[in-house]
Design an enzyme around this catalytic site. Structure first.
Site, mmCIF file in Angstrom:
data_model
loop_
_atom_site.group_PDB
_atom_site.id
_atom_site.type_symbol
_atom_site.label_atom_id
_atom_site.label_comp_id
_atom_site.label_asym_id
_atom_site.label_seq_id
_atom_site.Cartn_x
_atom_site.Cartn_y
_atom_site.Cartn_z
ATOM 1 N N HIS A 154 -6.776 -17.316 15.409
ATOM 2 C CA HIS A 154 -5.823 -18.414 15.227
ATOM 3 C C HIS A 154 -4.438 -17.809 15.041
ATOM 4 O O HIS A 154 -4.191 -17.036 14.119
ATOM 5 C CB HIS A 154 -6.190 -19.265 14.014
ATOM 6 C CG HIS A 154 -5.254 -20.415 13.804
ATOM 7 N ND1 HIS A 154 -5.412 -21.630 14.439
ATOM 8 C CD2 HIS A 154 -4.127 -20.523 13.040
ATOM 9 C CE1 HIS A 154 -4.438 -22.442 14.069
ATOM 10 N NE2 HIS A 154 -3.649 -21.804 13.220
ATOM 11 N N CYS A 155 -3.527 -18.171 15.924
ATOM 12 C CA CYS A 155 -2.188 -17.584 15.932
ATOM 13 C C CYS A 155 -1.201 -18.558 15.288
ATOM 14 O O CYS A 155 -0.978 -19.657 15.823
ATOM 15 C CB CYS A 155 -1.753 -17.253 17.360
ATOM 16 S SG CYS A 155 -0.134 -16.451 17.463
#
Length: 456
Positions: free
Chosen positions: A137-138
């Site tokens: 998850h960025c």
């Protein structure tokens, strides 16, 4: 009313914190391309800085922002139709492979999404959904990087790194030339932007270079960040199909399975789980098909679209082609496990070879040989004297000793010869395990008779 306003303020703060990285990326890249293009169009030119460098910076700026926008607003792919815990699957999932399992060896299933998790899929607590081929998850994208947007994310890293190096080279050359010329533009504020661009682009470029090289290496290996940093549990080489429930012995054996056999069966299952976990660590990556096929899977079959952030990644994220090296290693481990089973059976404590199921679970278990203990040698007894019978020991509660029938004469003798203060009802041991309880009671009665006669 105050609570409602507090909730609205909290919601707006969360939204602002979520989308602030997007505004920051668009702003800083726009400022950088403006400064870089301005340096290229200055009157003083060098062999490396000019209109060509300006157009190169503008082209990289367009490509990186195109890739960034595609990565942000493209769904990475989920196991359900819509994101969120309330969205349940409305149709049967596609056919999926079962190369990976949970830590306990069971089928991978997401309890929050109420849907099956295929290979390489993981649940994201921030996005509240399971992501196909999840990488991570960025926060800079405000979304997850998965199957559908990983290509755009990798292109964004590559173009941003190149853009930073171009900006650093152009601004660094200008600063170096300005130092040699004793400050031709010192009376203007524009040189401050040139110096800041050289510092910021140099720092970001160095950081992103390592991050970009890391993801290129993962892409060539066919791995994700989660698969590289965490241990992947593969299906046991001896199992052909998944087992949801605990493997129990056949029904015809349950009635005759005593406690000792049940403990041996559980110990054997724990040992099998240990072997499965150990063999899983020996297996290579099941999704590494070679660097050419891995990159072709990621960037698509058409080479002209490799450098454009268009989602043409092959596969649906549910079924995966196994690696030939992984299959060969799995077959080798399976043969070694079968040979080990034969050696264990020859030693007298392993499962019978003829009763091994196709999924690798043993149906029957032979009795373990009993060794002679020190107490057996001192007492001169054999371990088989107190071994469980083959048909098993009944687990029903034995009747208390006071419920056995006693003759009236014996009852009168006990009551007449009882010591002072002895209760009217004779209490005896209620949890006798083995032996003739009636005989033991008669021995107790005779002992009381002898004691009374001695007192008299």
């Amino acid at each position: 009313m105050p609570r409602r306003w507090a909730r609205k303020c909290e919601r707006y703060c969360c939204i602002g914190a979520t989308y602030f990285p997007l505004v920051f990326v668009y702003s800083i890249t726009s400022w950088a391309v403006w400064v870089e293009a301005t340096i290229g169009f200055l009157p003083a030119h060098t062999p490396w800085v000019g209109k060509g460098s300006s157009f190169l910076g503008i082209a990289l700026y367009i490509l990186l922002n195109w890739s960034y926008t595609t990565a942000v607003f493209t769904s990475p792919g989920t196991t359900t139709d819509h994101s969120g815990y309330s969205s349940l699957p409305t149709q049967a999932p596609p056919v999926a492979t079962n190369f990976t399992v949970k830590s306990n060896g069971e089928l991978r299933y997401c309890k929050k999404c109420q849907a099956r998790k295929p290979d390489r899929a993981h649940h994201c607590s921030t996005c509240r959904t399971c992501v196909l081929k999840m990488d991570h998850h960025c926060p800079w994208l405000a979304t997850c990087v998965g199957l559908r947007n990983y290509k755009a994310f990798l292109l964004f890293l590559i173009y941003t790194t190149l853009f930073c190096f171009v900006c650093f080279g152009v601004s660094g050359i200008w600063v170096y030339r300005e130092i040699l010329n004793d400050g031709e533009y010192t009376e203007s504020l524009m040189p401050v932007n040139y110096v800041m661009l050289a510092v910021i682009s140099g720092i970001i470029g160095l950081v992103l270079a390592g991050f970009t090289g890391w993801h290129i290496l993962l892409a060539s290996r066919g791995q994700t960040t989660i698969e590289c940093l965490e241990k992947t549990r593969y299906l046991s080489p001896l199992r052909k199909a998944m087992q949801h429930q605990h493997v129990e012995p056949p029904k015809d054996d349950q009635t005759h399975e005593n406690y000792d056999a049940m403990e041996r069966r559980r110990a054997r299952e724990r040992y099998e789980e240990y072997l499965d976990e150990r063999d899983s660590e020996k297996l290579p990556s099941a999704f590494d098909l070679g660097w050419k096929r891995n990159l072709r899977h990621l960037f698509g079959p058409k080479k002209l679209l490799w450098f454009v952030p268009v989602c043409n990644t092959t596969g649906d994220g549910w079924s995966w082609e196994p690696s030939p090296k992984w299959l060969a290693a799995r077959e080798k481990i399976a043969s070694e496990r079968e040979e080990q089973r034969l050696r264990e059976h020859a030693a007298g404590w392993g499962p019978e070879p003829s009763t091994v199921r196709p999924d690798g679970a043993a149906r029957h278990y032979v009795a373990y040989p009993r060794s002679t203990s020190k107490a057996d040698r001192i007492l001169g007894r054999s371990p088989n004297d107190y071994a469980d019978r083959e048909d098993g020991v009944s687990m029903e509660n034995l009747r208390p000793r006071d419920e056995y029938e006693i003759s009236e004469d014996e009852d009168d003798r006990i009551l007449d010869r009882k010591p002072h203060g002895w209760p009217q009802k004779v209490g005896v041991v209620t949890n006798a395990l083995l032996g003739n309880t009636l005989a033991r009671q008669k021995d107790d009665v005779r002992g009381w008779d002898g004691l009374d006669e001695g007192v008299d």
